[in-house]
Design an enzyme around this catalytic site. Structure first.
Site, PDB file in Angstrom:
ATOM      1  N   CYS A  76      -3.784   2.925  -5.221  1.00  0.00           N
ATOM      2  CA  CYS A  76      -2.793   2.489  -4.235  1.00  0.00           C
ATOM      3  C   CYS A  76      -2.245   1.123  -4.620  1.00  0.00           C
ATOM      4  CB  CYS A  76      -3.465   2.438  -2.862  1.00  0.00           C
ATOM      5  SG  CYS A  76      -2.538   1.623  -1.566  1.00  0.00           S
TER       6      CYS A  76
ATOM      7  N   HIS B  27       0.841  -1.195   0.000  1.00  0.00           N
ATOM      8  CA  HIS B  27       0.000   0.000   0.000  1.00  0.00           C
ATOM      9  C   HIS B  27       0.878   1.248   0.000  1.00  0.00           C
ATOM     10  CE1 HIS B  27      -3.588  -2.262   1.529  1.00  0.00           C
ATOM     11  NE2 HIS B  27      -2.645  -3.023   2.061  1.00  0.00           N
TER      12      HIS B  27
ATOM     13  N   TYR C  13      -1.788  -1.811   9.180  1.00  0.00           N
ATOM     14  CA  TYR C  13      -0.657  -2.399   8.462  1.00  0.00           C
ATOM     15  C   TYR C  13       0.290  -3.099   9.433  1.00  0.00           C
ATOM     16  CZ  TYR C  13      -2.284   1.153   5.174  1.00  0.00           C
ATOM     17  OH  TYR C  13      -3.048   1.944   4.372  1.00  0.00           O
TER      18      TYR C  13
END
Length: 139
Positions: A125, A10, A40
């Site tokens: 993304c 990402h 994340y």
């Protein structure tokens, strides 16, 4: 340990002058009501520093319908000066991201390395073609 079948890359969608450390992203995600904070597992800063987010043993919150069996990596950047999507990775980020992906892929050799946009075509993304760039890491 969870069964990992995906490693999803990402971007943090910030402009060159803006910061997005793991601490910043954790705050943003908590502000959205995410009880566990940062979604994340890793954040790659512009200087190549790799910061940890969620532990690998914990399910991430970064790719709808794919979190259970994936690892989420976010690089700082993804927008140009005007705020348009762009591959803004620095040379240091490219080196650090590749090393991190090599390590993770060695640990989880069956995992596909892909960008967020692979699973959600409405997203730009991470603003580069992850599958082609890291095809050499696939078994």
């Amino acid at each position: 340990m969870r069964i990992i079948t995906l490693i999803v890359v990402h971007c943090s969608a910030v402009r060159p002058g803006e910061q997005s450390s793991a601490k910043d992203i954790d705050r943003w995600h908590r502000e959205k009501g995410w009880h566990y904070g940062i979604g994340y597992h890793y954040v790659v800063r512009r200087d190549g520093t790799i910061e940890t987010g969620r532990p690998l043993s914990m399910v991430g919150a970064h790719c709808v319908n794919h979190n259970l069996h994936s690892i989420g990596i976010c690089y700082e950047g993804g927008l140009d000066e005007k705020g348009s999507p762009a591959d803004t990775r620095t040379a240091e980020q490219k080196i650090a991201l590749r090393k991190l992906l090599e390590q993770l892929h060695a640990k989880f050799p069956g995992a596909l390395i892909a960008g967020h946009n692979t699973f959600n075509p409405m997203k730009t993304c991470p603003c580069f073609d992850v599958i082609n760039e890291y095809a050499d890491l696939e078994t």
